[in-house]
Design a protein around this motif. Structure first.
Motif, mmCIF file in Angstrom:
data_model
loop_
_atom_site.group_PDB
_atom_site.id
_atom_site.type_symbol
_atom_site.label_atom_id
_atom_site.label_comp_id
_atom_site.label_asym_id
_atom_site.label_seq_id
_atom_site.Cartn_x
_atom_site.Cartn_y
_atom_site.Cartn_z
ATOM 1 N N PRO A 337 0.830 -1.199 0.000
ATOM 2 C CA PRO A 337 0.000 0.000 0.000
ATOM 3 C C PRO A 337 0.870 1.256 0.000
ATOM 4 O O PRO A 337 2.032 1.203 0.405
ATOM 5 N N PRO A 339 2.185 4.853 1.349
ATOM 6 C CA PRO A 339 2.434 5.226 2.751
ATOM 7 C C PRO A 339 1.254 5.891 3.431
ATOM 8 O O PRO A 339 1.073 5.744 4.631
ATOM 9 N N THR A 340 0.428 6.638 2.686
ATOM 10 C CA THR A 340 -0.657 7.360 3.348
ATOM 11 C C THR A 340 -1.992 6.656 3.181
ATOM 12 O O THR A 340 -3.022 7.160 3.600
ATOM 13 N N LEU A 342 -4.843 4.428 4.067
ATOM 14 C CA LEU A 342 -5.346 3.755 5.246
ATOM 15 C C LEU A 342 -5.938 2.397 4.905
ATOM 16 O O LEU A 342 -6.160 1.574 5.791
ATOM 17 N N ASN A 343 -6.231 2.206 3.641
ATOM 18 C CA ASN A 343 -6.744 0.901 3.225
ATOM 19 C C ASN A 343 -5.571 0.076 2.745
ATOM 20 O O ASN A 343 -4.999 0.341 1.704
#
Lengths: 452, 709
Positions: A337, A339-340, A342-343
Motif C-alpha cells: 500500500p 504510505p498514506t 489507510l486501506n
C-alpha cells in the motif's frame, strides 16, 4: 540425497577461455550455460542459482544453530560459548535470508519469476560452496563454513591472528566435511553476475516493480545487518550484488574478512572454540540429512526419521516450511500500500504468516532434537528438522486460488497435528493447541477471501 | 495466641470502578485456555453482603458474569479490603478475625475505620485550595454504610458531590475476617450551571471559584497558578475555556485501628476508582502492578525468568494491539502518534511500513511471538524493545521499536518498565520453567510482592493494580506519575516534566532557589534523553526541534524529559539515603549540585504507598475532568485494554481487516464495517455531551474483541 536435475552447463576456464563439460580446476572455472544465453537471460539464470545458494546456506546454518544443545545444561563458561555460537549462526542465517530476499528483488526487477527453489541445480556448478548437507555443528562443519566465506587463502593468511597453519587445517577439515570435494568460494557467482548485469541496458530494470519487491522496512525488524535491498535500476542492482558479496559470499580483502561481523570471523571463532576432544558435546548427536521419505525397511536411508512421534513432528515441520515458502511467494505478488493509504493490502498479513511459520519451525526444530530418530533399541541419534522441499513451489494464477492454497496447506498441517495429539503423552501439547487456534483463525480468513 | 504486633490492610491499593447499579460486579477469574486465544472470564466465589446488616451472607459462584443489571446499568466494582495481623515471632501474616480479637480480649467493636478521599482535579489546574473536593469519615466501628460526600469551599451552599460509600462489614462465624468494602460512585458529571443537561447537579459556585473560567496557558493567570498538566487542556471545555465540570472519581486513604487493652494498632491502605474496564478479558501492556514490582524489586532481574512472566508481557502486548486500529494509528494524516511527533519538528511519515500494519497482520505477528515462547528463546525480541532512554528517538528505527504506536508517561513513545525490559533480556538468554504453584495465602509476608499483589477474597481482577494502566498520559484509574512529585524530600517535582514546581514547607533558601529549575541527573544518571529524528522524509536524523538559536549551555536542547518511573528506578534503590542531584535553570545556565534524600516509597514494613508521597486526591488529580473527556478525544491509544478502539474486527474479502470504532454509534450487525476515524466533530461517533449524559449505556463491553451486548 535426491538425484538432482541436470542443467545445461559448461565450464569456461578463466585463464584460457576454453569450454569444458566438467570442472577440471574449480578455482579457475566459471559455469556458463550451454548454449549461450542472451545477457538478460543469463543474468536470470545465474540469479536462480544465486537464490538456490542463499536458500541452501540459510537452511544449513539454521540447522547448525538449532543443533546446539540448551546452554543451561553446561557450566557457565561453556554455556556462554554455546549462546555465542547460536547467536552467530542465527545472525549469519538471517543475513543469508536477506540475500535470498534481495535476489528475489533482483529477479523481479528484471521481470523474471521469483525463485525459492533449492535443489534444481547440480551442486558441482562451482557456484555452490559445498554439497547441501544438514549436519549438527562440529569443528569440521565450522571449518567448512569458514572456508566458504573466506577470501583467497593468501588474503586470509594476511588477517591479523590468522596463521597459515590454521588456514591449512581449516582447508583440510572443510574438504573432509565435504566428502572429499573441495569447497568453493561463493564470490565467483556474484562476480559473474556483476559482469553480466553491468552489461545490461538500463531499460532491462523495472522501477515499477519496486512496489512489489520486498522492503527492509517490512522484514528487517530494525536489524540493519539484514540486507533487503530494493532494485529499480541497474546501479541499484550492482550495489545490491556488491553488498551481498561483501557481507558474506566471499569477501575480497583481508580487511573485509577481518571485520568481526563478517561471516568468516563468525565461523572462525566457532571453529577455534569448538571442542574436538569429546570433553563436552555442544551439539546433539542428531541424524544427518534427516528426512521422512518412505524408504522401506532396510533401505539405505540413514537419515530417515521413523520413530512415530518424531516422524509426525518432522512432517509437521516440512508442512510449515512449505507454507513459509508459498506464503512468502504469495506476499511478494501483492502490491504494497502507499504510505498514506489507510486501506491496506493483505500483503502484511501474508508476511506475518510467513514470520509465524519461521517461529513455528524454530519451535518444532527444538523439539525434534529431543526425540529419538528411530524406535530401534539403542538408538543414540536424535531426530532433527528435515527441511525437505515441497513437491511444488508453483503459485496458482488466480488470487482466489492462492488463498484456497493457504486453506489447503493449513488443513494439511492440522491433519498432522490431529495425529500428534492422539499420541499418548505427546510433547508440546500447549504449543499444538496454540498452533491450531492460530491456524483456525488463518483458515477463516483464507476461506473468506477465497470465497469472493 | 501470641501477642499481635502489627496489622495490615490488604490489598494495599484497591481499585473501584464506577457504575450506577445497586448490584456490585460479580467476582471472576481470568483463565487462559489457549496460548494465543482470549482469556476467559470464569465466574468465581462472590461475597454477597446483606444490605441491611452489612454482613457477608454467602459466597456464591454465579452462573455467569454480567457487567450490567437487568436495567442495563453497569455494576460497579466494589473492592473488599481485609485486615491481617502479624503476631509476635511470626514471619507471615494471618487474617484478623473475630476469634483472633476474642483471643486478644476484644471484639469487633475494637476495630474502627476512617476514610479520607479527594477529587482535586480542579485544584490541580487552578491552584485554588478552595477547589479541593474532599470527603472524610470520622472514626466508625458500626456496620452501617458511610457515605463519602465530597465537600468543597467553592461549592454552592448545601451542595456536595457523592464519592460513593464505605462499610465496615459485620464479621460472622462463617465470614469472620475483618473487612471493609468500598463502593464507588455512579460515574456522573457535575458542574456549575443549573439546567445544564450534561450534568447530574449544579454544585460548583462560579461566583466563588475560577474553575469554570479556567484556561490552560492563560496569559492573565496569577503567578501562583500551577504549571499545566501534561497533556494539557484535558478538561471539558468550550474553545479552551473550562466548562467547570467535575466527576465523582476519587482516591484516598483508608485507615483501620484496632484498640486493645494495652495498645492501639493502625494500618492504612489506598483506594482509587476509575471507569469500568470495557475490555475486561485483557490486561494493559504496562500496569501499575509492573510499577510497584519495579519499585519493590528494582529495575533489573537476575538469572533465568519463568516463561509465565515473559509470556505475560507478550500476551498483554497482544491484548492491547488486538483492540487498536493500527493502520489508522500509523498514518500521519490523522491525529495519532505519527502525527503528534510532527510537533517536535519531525517529518510527517508513517511509523511503520504500511505493508505490515493492518490489524490482522499485527495480531498474527503477536500471536506467533507468544507461541514462539514455547521454543524458550526470544533473543531477537530483546533487540527490538525500546529502552527507556530511547523514547525520544523519533528516527524510523526508533519509532519502530516495541511497543509500537503507543504513548508513554513522558508523552513520548512508550517504553516498558525497565524491569519488564530486563525480563525480556533475561529471556533472550534463557527461559526458566514456571515454578510450582504456591498457596499464596500461606506465605503472605508484610512487605513482599505477594502482599502488594494480593487479591482479596471476592475482588475481581479489575480491582487489582494489574488492571490499571501505568503508561499514564494521563492514565485512567490513576495518574501514577503523581507518586514521584515528592520523591526527594524538600522539593516538589512536576509529575510529568523534569522541573521543580515548588518546595515543601520550611524548605531552606537553597531549596527554594530550585523552583523552576530542571533536574537533569541523579547520582550521575541522566533523567533526560535525546530527542531526535528526521526533519524531512527520508532525511538524516538530527536533534529536535531544530533550533539553531538555542543557548549553547541549555541541556534540554535536543533532549526530552524521561518519565520518572524509569529514570528514577536506580534512585529508588537508595531510599532514605541521599543522592547527588544536578539542576539547571530553564533555558540554560550554571548547574546547581545538591544532595537530596530519597523518600521511602512504602510505609515502613508495608506495601502501601507512603502518605508523604500522596495526599488524598493526588493520585487522580491530573486525570481528565471529567474522565469522560479522555474517552472522547485522546488519540494516544495506549489504553486499549481498558478503553478499546477497534472492535468487531473481521477479515474483508481482500484479506485486510474491517471493524468498528468503539465510539461509533451505528454498529448494527448489518452495517458495513467501516471504521470511522476519530474526530470529535463527527456525529457518527459518540459526542462529548452524549458521554457526559449517558456514557453508561452508550459504551459497550467488549469480549473477545467484539460487542458483547
Amino acid at each position: 540425497m535426491t538425484a538432482l536435475r541436470r542443467r545445461h552447463l559448461l565450464f569456461r576456464s578463466l585463464s584460457t577461455g576454453a569450454l569444458r563439460a566438467s570442472q577440471s580446476a574449480p578455482a579457475d572455472a566459471v559455469p556458463v550455460h550451454d548454449p549461450p544465453l542472451a545477457p538478460r537471460d543469463e543474468a536470470i539464470f545465474l540469479l536462480n542459482i544465486a537464490a538456490e545458494v542463499e536458500h541452501s546456506l540459510m537452511v544449513q546454518y539454521l540447522f547448525a544453530a538449532y543443533s546446539l544443545r540448551d546452554p543451561d545444561q553446561f557450566a557457565s563458561d561453556k554455556a556462554a560459548l554455546v549462546r555465542d555460537w547460536r547467536k552467530a549462526l542465527g545472525t549469519v542465517a538471517r543475513e543469508e535470508m536477506g540475500h535470498l530476499i534481495t535476489v528475489q528483488n533482483l529477479l523481479r526487477s528484471l521481470g523474471a519469476p521469483l525463485s525459492l527453489a533449492r535443489d534444481e541445480f547440480p551442486m558441482n556448478t562451482g557456484f555452490y560452496p559445498f554439497a547441501f548437507r544438514l549436519e549438527p555443528l562440529s569443528k569440521n562443519s565450522a571449518a567448512k563454513y569458514a572456508f566458504a566465506e573466506m577470501p583467497s587463502i593468501a588474503a586470509a593468511e594476511g588477517i591479523d591472528g590468522v596463521s597459515a597453519t590454521e588456514i591449512a587445517d581449516i582447508t583440510k577439515r572443510a574438504d573432509e566435511d565435504n566428502t572429499g570435494q573441495p569447497v568453493n568460494r561463493v564470490g565467483k557467482l556474484y562476480e559473474q553476475l556483476r559482469t553480466i548485469v553491468q552489461s545490461l541496458p538500463a531499460t532491462d530494470f523495472s522501477a515499477g516493480s519496486v512496489s512489489q519487491q520486498a522492503r527492509f522496512d517490512e522484514w528487517g525488524l530494525g536489524q540493519h545487518d539484514i540486507l533487503i535491498l530494493s532494485v529499480g535500476k541497474r546501479s541499484e542492482a550492482l550495489d545490491a550484488l556488491d553488498k551481498i558479496a561483501e557481507q558474506g559470499e566471499g569477501p575480497e580483502t583481508a580487511a573485509a574478512a577481518a571485520d568481526p561481523n563478517s561471516h568468516f570471523q563468525h565461523f572462525l571463532s566457532i571453529y577455534r572454540q569448538f571442542p574436538e576432544d569429546g570433553s563436552w558435546q555442544p551439539a546433539f548427536n542428531a541424524v544427518e540429512d534427516p528426512n521422512v521419505l518412505t524408504s522401506g525397511a532396510g533401505a539405505d536411508n540413514l537419515g530417515e526419521i521413523t520413530q512415530p512421534e518424531a516422524r509426525l513432528w518432522a512432517q509437521l515441520l516440512n508442512a510449515r516450511y512449505r507454507r513459509l515458502l508459498m506464503t512468502l511467494r504469495h506476499a511478494l505478488e501483492i502490491e504494497s500500500p502507499a504510505p498514506t493509504d489507510l486501506n491496506g493490502t493483505p500483503r502484511g498479513l501474508l508476511l506475518s504468516w510467513a514470520f509465524s511459520e519461521m517461529y513455528a519451525i524454530r519451535s518444532i526444530a527444538g523439539l525434534l532434537f529431543t526425540l529419538p530418530a528411530t524406535a530401534a533399541a539403542g538408538e543414540k541419534r536424535t531426530a532433527a528438522p528435515p527441511f525437505e522441499m515441497p513437491a511444488s513451489l508453483s503459485l496458482p494464477t488466480l488470487e482466489a486460488d492462492r488463498w484456497r492454497l493457504q486453506s489447503s496447506m493449513l488443513q494439511s498441517a492440522e491433519m498432522i497435528v490431529a495425529s500428534l495429539i492422539t499420541l499418548p503423552a505427546s510433547r508440546g501439547a500447549g504449543f499444538l493447541k496454540g498452533m491450531t487456534e492460530a491456524d483456525t483463525e488463518a483458515m477463516q480468513i483464507a476461506n473468506r477471501v477465497s470465497s469472493q | 495466641m501470641p501477642d499481635i504486633v502489627e496489622i495490615r490492610i490488604l490489598p494495599p491499593l484497591a481499585i473501584g470502578r464506577l457504575g450506577s447499579s445497586a448490584t456490585p460486579l460479580e467476582n471472576y477469574t481470568l483463565e487462559i485456555a489457549n496460548p494465543v486465544g482470549y482469556r476467559s472470564l470464569v465466574p468465581a466465589p462472590t461475597l454477597v453482603v446483606d444490605p441491611v446488616t452489612g454482613a457477608i451472607v454467602s459466597s456464591t459462584t454465579p452462573a455467569a458474569v454480567s457487567f450490567r443489571d437487568a436495567k442495563g446499568n453497569i455494576k460497579p466494582v466494589c473492592p473488599f479490603l481485609e485486615v491481617w495481623m502479624l503476631t509476635a515471632g511470626a514471619k507471615t501474616l494471618a487474617p484478623l478475625t473475630l476469634q483472633a480479637l476474642e483471643d486478644l480480649g476484644a471484639d469487633e467493636t475494637a476495630v474502627s475505620w476512617s476514610v479520607e478521599v479527594g477529587n482535586i482535579k480542579a485544584f490541580r489546574r487552578t491552584g485554588d485550595p478552595k477547589d479541593k473536593i474532599t470527603a472524610s469519615t470520622t472514626a466508625f466501628n458500626d456496620h452501617g454504610s458511610k457515605s463519602l460526600q465530597g465537600k468543597c469551599a467553592n461549592f454552592k451552599p448545601g451542595k456536595s458531590l457523592p464519592f460513593g460509600s464505605v462499610r465496615y462489614l459485620k464479621p460472622t462465624a462463617d465470614f469472620p475476617q475483618i473487612r471493609l468494602r468500598f463502593t464507588p460512585a455512579s460515574g456522573k458529571v457535575y458542574g456549575p450551571k443549573t439546567g445544564d443537561p450534561n450534568i447530574a447537579e449544579d454544585v460548583y459556585d462560579e461566583t466563588r471559584g475560577s474553575w469554570s473560567k479556567f484556561r490552560d496557558g492563560d496569559p492573565n493567570a496569577p503567578a501562583s497558578r500551577p504549571p499545566s498538566t501534561e497533556p494539557g487542556g484535558i478538561f471539558a471545555n468550550v474553545r479552551g475555556v473550562s466548562r467547570g465540570y467535575l466527576d465523582d472519581e476519587c482516591d484516598g486513604i483508608v485507615q483501620v485501628q484496632v484498640t486493645l487493652a494495652d495498645k492501639t494498632l493502625t494500618a492504612i491502605a489506598r483506594i482509587t476508582c476509575g471507569p469500568p474496564s470495557f475490555a475486561p478479558d485483557g490486561l494493559p501492556i504496562r500496569s501499575v502492578a509492573d510499577e510497584l514490582e519495579q519499585v519493590e524489586l528494582g529495575p533489573a532481574v537476575s538469572g533465568p525468568v519463568p516463561m509465565a512472566e515473559v509470556g505475560s508481557i507478550v500476551r498483554r502486548a497482544l491484548e492491547t494491539v488486538r483492540l487498536m486500529n493500527t493502520a489508522a494509528l500509523n498514518s500521519p494524516s490523522i491525529n495519532n502518534m505519527a502525527n503528534q511527533d510532527t510537533g517536535t519538528g519531525r517529518a510527517a511519515e508513517p511509523i511503520f511500513d504500511p505493508s505490515v500494519v493492518d490489524a490482522l497482520a499485527l495480531r498474527a505477528r503477536h500471536e506467533s511471538v507468544l507461541l514462539a515462547l514455547n521454543s524458550r528463546t526470544m533473543a531477537w525480541f530483546s533487540g527490538v524493545l525500546r529502552r527507556y532512554t530511547e523514547v525520544g528517538d523519533l528516527s524510523n528505527d526508533g519509532r519502530r521499536k516495541m511497543p509500537g504506536m503507543m504513548r508513554g508517561s513522558d508523552g513520548s513513545h512508550l517504553a516498558l518498565t525497565r524491569r519488564q525490559a530486563s525480563k525480556v533480556d533475561a529471556a533472550a538468554l534463557e527461559i526458566a520453567p514456571d515454578p510450582a504453584p504456591s498457596n499464596a495465602g500461606s506465605d503472605l509476608t508484610p512487605t513482599n510482592l505477594t502482599a502488594i499483589f494480593y487479591h482479596a477474597q471476592g475482588n475481581p481482577p479489575v480491582a487489582h493494580p494489574s488492571s490499571a494502566i501505568s503508561n499514564a498520559f494521563p492514565g485512567l484509574e490513576m495518574d501514577f506519575r503523581n507518586v514521584w512529585r515528592r520523591v526527594f524530600a524538600g522539593i516538589i517535582l512536576h509529575e510529568a516534566d523534569n522541573f521543580v514546581v515548588d518546595v515543601e514547607a520550611n524548605a531552606s533558601p537553597k531549596l527554594r532557589e530550585l523552583i523552576g529549575q530542571r533536574l537533569i541527573s541523579v547520582n550521575g544518571i541522566s533523567v533526560i534523553g535525546v530527542l531526535q529524528g528526521p526533519t524531512r522524509a527520508g532525511g538524516p536524523v538530527v536533534s529536535l526541534p531544530p533550533n539553531e538559536n538555542a543557548a549553547a549551555n541549555n541541556p534540554m536542547v535536543g533532549k526530552t524529559n524521561l518519565e520518572w518511573s524509569n529514570c528514577l528506578a536506580d534512585a529508588l534503590r537508595m531510599q532514605a539515603k541521599s543522592v547527588a542531584c544536578i539542576f539547571v535553570p530553564e533555558g540554560g545556565g550554571p548547574e546547581t549540585k545538591i544532595s537530596l534524600k530519597v523518600r521511602p516509597f512504602f510505609e515502613a514494613g508495608t506495601g502501601v504507598i507512603k502518605r508523604e508521597l500522596l495526599q488524598p486526591g493526588e493520585l487522580t488529580q491530573s486525570l481528565c475532568s471529567p474522565w469522560q473527556n479522555d474517552y472522547r478525544e485522546c488519540s494516544c491509544y495506549y489504553w486499549a485494554a481498558s478503553r478499546p478502539d477497534y472492535v468487531n474486527v473481521e477479515a474483508r474479502a481482500d484479506g485486510t481487516s474491517a471493524g468498528h470504532n468503539w465510539l461509533q454509534l451505528n454498529r448494527n450487525p448489518g452495517a458495513d464495517k467501516v471504521y470511522i476515524i476519530d474526530d470529535f466533530t463527527d456525529q457518527r461517533l459518540v459526542t462529548y455531551e452524549q458521554l457526559f449524559r449517558n456514557w453508561e449505556h452508550l459504551l459497550k463491553f467488549e469480549i473477545e474483541g467484539s460487542d458483547s451486548e
